[in-house]
Design a protein around this motif. Sequence first.
Motif, PDB file in Angstrom:
ATOM      1  N   LYS A  27      29.264 -46.698   7.077  1.00 55.33           N
ATOM      2  CA  LYS A  27      27.958 -47.362   7.144  1.00 55.33           C
ATOM      3  C   LYS A  27      26.911 -46.415   7.720  1.00 55.33           C
ATOM      4  O   LYS A  27      25.720 -46.636   7.551  1.00 55.33           O
ATOM      5  N   LEU A  73      29.822 -46.517   0.926  1.00 53.28           N
ATOM      6  CA  LEU A  73      29.982 -47.968   0.801  1.00 53.28           C
ATOM      7  C   LEU A  73      29.468 -48.452  -0.543  1.00 53.28           C
ATOM      8  O   LEU A  73      28.506 -47.912  -1.091  1.00 53.28           O
ATOM      9  N   VAL A  75      28.788 -52.082  -1.175  1.00 53.29           N
ATOM     10  CA  VAL A  75      28.777 -53.501  -0.810  1.00 53.29           C
ATOM     11  C   VAL A  75      27.405 -54.153  -0.974  1.00 53.29           C
ATOM     12  O   VAL A  75      27.227 -55.302  -0.567  1.00 53.29           O
ATOM     13  N   GLU A  76      26.458 -53.451  -1.546  1.00 51.37           N
ATOM     14  CA  GLU A  76      25.111 -54.009  -1.681  1.00 51.37           C
ATOM     15  C   GLU A  76      25.111 -55.329  -2.452  1.00 51.37           C
ATOM     16  O   GLU A  76      24.330 -56.219  -2.143  1.00 51.37           O
ATOM     17  N   LYS A  78      27.716 -57.363  -2.582  1.00 51.04           N
ATOM     18  CA  LYS A  78      28.777 -58.194  -2.009  1.00 51.04           C
ATOM     19  C   LYS A  78      28.290 -58.691  -0.649  1.00 51.04           C
ATOM     20  O   LYS A  78      28.621 -58.123   0.393  1.00 51.04           O
ATOM     21  N   LYS A  82      28.992 -57.145   3.062  1.00 47.39           N
ATOM     22  CA  LYS A  82      27.875 -56.419   3.682  1.00 47.39           C
ATOM     23  C   LYS A  82      27.584 -56.984   5.069  1.00 47.39           C
ATOM     24  O   LYS A  82      27.392 -56.239   6.027  1.00 47.39           O
ATOM     25  N   GLN A  83      27.587 -58.306   5.194  1.00 48.01           N
ATOM     26  CA  GLN A  83      27.328 -58.933   6.489  1.00 48.01           C
ATOM     27  C   GLN A  83      28.420 -58.591   7.506  1.00 48.01           C
ATOM     28  O   GLN A  83      28.124 -58.338   8.672  1.00 48.01           O
ATOM     29  N   ASP A  86      28.014 -54.904   8.478  1.00 42.04           N
ATOM     30  CA  ASP A  86      26.838 -54.752   9.353  1.00 42.04           C
ATOM     31  C   ASP A  86      27.164 -55.124  10.801  1.00 42.04           C
ATOM     32  O   ASP A  86      26.510 -54.633  11.725  1.00 42.04           O
TER      33      ASP A  86
END
Length: 104
Positions: A27, A73, A75-76, A78, A82-83, A86
């Motif tokens: 990340k 990554l 995951v944009e 998904k 992503k959460q 983060d």
Amino acid sequence: MESIEEISESLKLLSDKTRLTILALLKHKDMCVCDIVEILKTTQPNVSQHLKKLKTGGIINETRRSQWIYYSLNVEDKLILKQIIDQLPSMQEQINNSNTTVCT
């Protein structure tokens, strides 16, 4: 939108401490295997196996840069993943304290 089955499979991939740590590293920046090995203080085959599972699960991408393959990554699209990613603790200090130019 992802199906329940897709989300379930992704969450299974995240249930491993090493894979979560790899995602926490990615990340911050794209990395090659040798960078990750240096930070995690583990073996290249171990890291490669985890990266293979994450790539197969569609959570990371790989890009060739000259002789090295870098991972990032993916995951944009998904939102749930992503959460979760983060919320992972920052690995910036570990990145800063390592010799992440091993692959160059």
